[in-house]
Scaffold this motif. Structure first.
Motif, short mmCIF file in Angstrom:
data_model
loop_
_atom_site.label_atom_id
_atom_site.label_comp_id
_atom_site.label_asym_id
_atom_site.label_seq_id
_atom_site.Cartn_x
_atom_site.Cartn_y
_atom_site.Cartn_z
N LEU A 43 11.75 -8.16 -1.74
CA LEU A 43 13.21 -8.22 -1.76
C LEU A 43 13.77 -6.81 -1.65
CD1 LEU A 43 15.99 -9.58 -2.35
CD2 LEU A 43 15.46 -9.40 -4.78
N LEU A 44 14.65 -6.60 -0.70
CA LEU A 44 15.30 -5.30 -0.56
C LEU A 44 16.71 -5.40 -1.13
CD1 LEU A 44 15.68 -2.41 0.55
CD2 LEU A 44 16.20 -3.43 2.79
N LEU A 45 16.96 -4.61 -2.18
CA LEU A 45 18.30 -4.59 -2.78
C LEU A 45 19.00 -3.32 -2.34
CD1 LEU A 45 17.56 -5.67 -6.49
CD2 LEU A 45 18.46 -7.08 -4.62
N GLU A 46 20.15 -3.49 -1.71
CA GLU A 46 20.95 -2.32 -1.35
C GLU A 46 22.29 -2.41 -2.06
OE1 GLU A 46 19.64 -0.27 2.81
OE2 GLU A 46 21.20 -1.77 2.95
N GLY A 47 22.90 -1.27 -2.25
CA GLY A 47 24.22 -1.24 -2.90
C GLY A 47 24.57 0.18 -3.27
N GLU A 48 25.84 0.39 -3.59
CA GLU A 48 26.30 1.71 -3.99
C GLU A 48 25.57 2.15 -5.26
OE1 GLU A 48 28.34 3.34 -2.14
OE2 GLU A 48 29.01 1.71 -0.83
N PRO A 49 25.57 3.46 -5.55
CA PRO A 49 24.91 3.90 -6.78
C PRO A 49 25.52 3.24 -8.02
CG PRO A 49 25.48 5.79 -5.40
CD PRO A 49 26.09 4.57 -4.76
N GLY A 50 24.67 2.90 -8.94
CA GLY A 50 25.14 2.38 -10.24
C GLY A 50 25.63 0.94 -10.24
N VAL A 51 25.21 0.14 -9.24
CA VAL A 51 25.64 -1.27 -9.26
C VAL A 51 24.60 -2.21 -9.88
CG1 VAL A 51 27.30 -1.20 -7.35
CG2 VAL A 51 24.88 -1.63 -6.87
N GLY A 52 23.51 -1.64 -10.36
CA GLY A 52 22.55 -2.48 -11.08
C GLY A 52 21.32 -2.87 -10.29
N LYS A 53 20.92 -2.08 -9.30
CA LYS A 53 19.74 -2.42 -8.49
C LYS A 53 18.46 -2.26 -9.32
CE LYS A 53 20.86 0.76 -5.44
NZ LYS A 53 22.12 1.23 -6.05
N THR A 54 18.31 -1.07 -9.91
CA THR A 54 17.09 -0.81 -10.69
C THR A 54 17.01 -1.75 -11.88
OG1 THR A 54 17.21 1.50 -10.02
CG2 THR A 54 15.83 1.01 -11.91
N GLU A 55 18.13 -1.92 -12.53
CA GLU A 55 18.17 -2.77 -13.73
C GLU A 55 17.79 -4.22 -13.38
OE1 GLU A 55 18.54 -1.55 -16.64
OE2 GLU A 55 19.07 -3.23 -17.94
N ALA A 56 18.21 -4.68 -12.19
CA ALA A 56 17.88 -6.05 -11.77
C ALA A 56 16.36 -6.24 -11.77
CB ALA A 56 18.46 -6.34 -10.39
N ALA A 57 15.64 -5.25 -11.23
CA ALA A 57 14.18 -5.36 -11.17
C ALA A 57 13.57 -5.31 -12.56
CB ALA A 57 13.61 -4.23 -10.30
N LYS A 58 14.12 -4.44 -13.40
CA LYS A 58 13.57 -4.31 -14.76
C LYS A 58 13.74 -5.62 -15.53
CE LYS A 58 14.52 0.59 -15.63
NZ LYS A 58 15.45 1.46 -16.38
N VAL A 59 14.95 -6.17 -15.44
CA VAL A 59 15.23 -7.40 -16.20
C VAL A 59 14.44 -8.57 -15.61
CG1 VAL A 59 17.04 -9.02 -16.88
CG2 VAL A 59 17.46 -6.56 -17.01
N PHE A 60 14.28 -8.56 -14.30
CA PHE A 60 13.50 -9.62 -13.65
C PHE A 60 12.07 -9.64 -14.22
CE2 PHE A 60 11.57 -11.29 -9.50
CZ PHE A 60 11.96 -12.59 -9.77
N ALA A 61 11.47 -8.46 -14.34
CA ALA A 61 10.11 -8.38 -14.91
C ALA A 61 10.13 -8.90 -16.34
CB ALA A 61 9.60 -6.95 -14.87
N ARG A 62 11.19 -8.54 -17.06
CA ARG A 62 11.27 -8.96 -18.46
C ARG A 62 11.34 -10.49 -18.57
NH1 ARG A 62 16.12 -6.41 -20.91
NH2 ARG A 62 15.42 -4.57 -19.82
N VAL A 63 12.18 -11.11 -17.74
CA VAL A 63 12.30 -12.57 -17.87
C VAL A 63 11.05 -13.29 -17.36
CG1 VAL A 63 14.83 -12.56 -17.79
CG2 VAL A 63 13.55 -12.98 -15.70
N LEU A 64 10.32 -12.64 -16.48
CA LEU A 64 9.06 -13.24 -16.02
C LEU A 64 7.94 -12.96 -17.01
CD1 LEU A 64 9.08 -12.36 -12.21
CD2 LEU A 64 9.47 -14.59 -13.24
N ASN A 65 8.28 -12.13 -18.00
CA ASN A 65 7.30 -11.77 -19.03
C ASN A 65 6.07 -11.11 -18.41
OD1 ASN A 65 6.43 -11.53 -21.58
ND2 ASN A 65 5.64 -13.62 -21.75
N THR A 66 6.34 -10.20 -17.51
CA THR A 66 5.23 -9.51 -16.85
C THR A 66 5.50 -8.00 -16.81
OG1 THR A 66 3.76 -9.58 -14.95
CG2 THR A 66 6.10 -9.68 -14.46
N ASP A 67 4.51 -7.27 -16.33
CA ASP A 67 4.66 -5.81 -16.29
C ASP A 67 5.52 -5.37 -15.13
OD1 ASP A 67 2.98 -5.48 -18.44
OD2 ASP A 67 1.19 -5.47 -17.18
N LEU A 68 6.31 -4.35 -15.38
CA LEU A 68 7.06 -3.70 -14.31
C LEU A 68 6.29 -2.44 -13.94
CD1 LEU A 68 9.96 -3.50 -12.78
CD2 LEU A 68 10.29 -1.63 -14.37
#
Ligand SMILES: Nc1ncnc2c1ncn2[C@@H]1O[C@H](COP(=O)(O)OP(=O)(O)OP(=O)(O)O)[C@@H](O)[C@H]1O
Ligand SMILES: [Mg+2]
Length: 293
Positions: A43-68
């Motif tokens: 999945l390629l996430l694009e967007g202006e700085p600070g719109v939550g791209k990195t956080e989306a990946a971090k939280v996604f790993a968290r909800v999948l209960n897996t390692d980021l």
């Protein structure tokens, strides 16, 4: 393929899980993440700085209960930073020890797992666990063409070859999320292999909902006023840097710290520095909000 990608049965349950983990995902983003997971496609996430791209990946790993597993890209990043490296000091030490103990060392003795340093891409590919890892290739637009070409190969084949050790594949390939601030356009070949999602600035309601999670101590009035103000600021043309979500959160935190309950408060302007990062932008914002811009 093993059953590790069956954690969420539908998009809405994924969206709700993200929200419970304090990330407010739009329906579009939840759908893109869901497809990446189920279709095993990057999945390629694009967007202006600070719109939550990195956080989306971090939280996604968290909800999948897996390692980021995160690879931060930068100009000049190479395979020794991204994939693997041989541990030269350890190899040298092994040679010295062998010399003192009068052991004979063959070259291949020095290129074994023992001397291999795994970097994020190899680590993600060889990840052991019930769930695939989430591999975040952050700010891929900062890397150069050569690196992008290498990524392409990895994404296409999910294998990495180490000449001295052989080819490593994975029966549990990572869920790959790439992010880009679009400082340059990525190649079509890379984009073609990915699901694409553009993260836009959130609307006022969504901003309030995000702020409430990050600054729960802020009053209702402050939350709605600040969300509306940021929304208005973003509509101003020619700003060097329209505020992202990150700055908005910082701003509201600063306002709460100052004991400000309404942005009309006299003390409120002290906190502009949390939201606006260019002097010229500040002039434009202040005059626009005063109604003279
Ligand atoms: N939808 C959201 N829900 C909750 N928090 C969010 C959301 N979007 C952004 N944030 C918060 O905003 C901050 C910035 O997000 P993040 O670092 O992911 O942005 P980014 O798009 O990766 O920025 P950059 O391009 O500068 O790296 C983080 O603190 C994050 O928690
Ligand atoms: Mg980021």
């Amino acid at each position: 393929m093993t059953g590790q990608r069956e954690t969420f049965s539908d998009i809405e349950s994924l969206r709700i899980a993200m929200e419970k983990a304090n990330y407010v995902a739009s329906a579009g983003l939840a759908m893109a993440l869901f497809c990446a997971l189920k279709l095993n496609q990057p999945l390629l996430l694009e967007g202006e700085p600070g719109v939550g791209k990195t956080e989306a990946a971090k939280v996604f790993a968290r909800v999948l209960n897996t390692d980021l597993i995160r690879l931060q890209c930068y100009e000049g990043i190479d395979l020794s930073e991204a994939v693997y490296e041989w541990n030269y000091p350890k190899q040298l030490l092994a040679i010295r020890i062998a010399e003192t103990e009068k052991h004979h060392l063959e070259e291949h003795d020095l290129f074994t797992e023992e001397f291999l340093i795994e970097r994020p891409l190899l680590k993600a590919l060889r990840h052991k666990g019930e769930m695939s890892s989430v591999l975040l290739v952050d700010e891929v637009d900062r890397s150069d063409d050569e690196f992008e070409a290498f990524l392409l190969e990895l994404l296409g084949e999910s294998t990495i070859t180490i000449p001295e050790l052989g080819t490593f594949g994975s029966d549990r390939p990572p869920v790959v999320i790439l992010t880009s601030n679009r400082t340059r356009d990525l190649h079509d070949a890379l984009k073609r292999r990915c699901i694409y999602h553009w993260i836009s600035y959130p609307d006022i309601e969504t901003t309030i909902s995000i702020l409430r999670r990050h600054v729960p101590e802020a009053s209702k009035t402050l939350l709605s006023q600040s969300a509306a103000t940021v929304n208005r600021i973003r509509e101003i043309n020619h700003l060097q840097k329209p505020p992202g979500i990150a700055e908005t959160i910082d701003w509201v935190r600063a306002l709460v710290l100052l004991g400000v309950d309404s942005i009309e408060d006299q003390k409120a302007p002290v906190a502009w520095g949390s939201l606006i990062k260019y002097r010229e932008d500040l002039d434009i914002v202040e005059s626009t909000l005063r109604g003279t811009g």
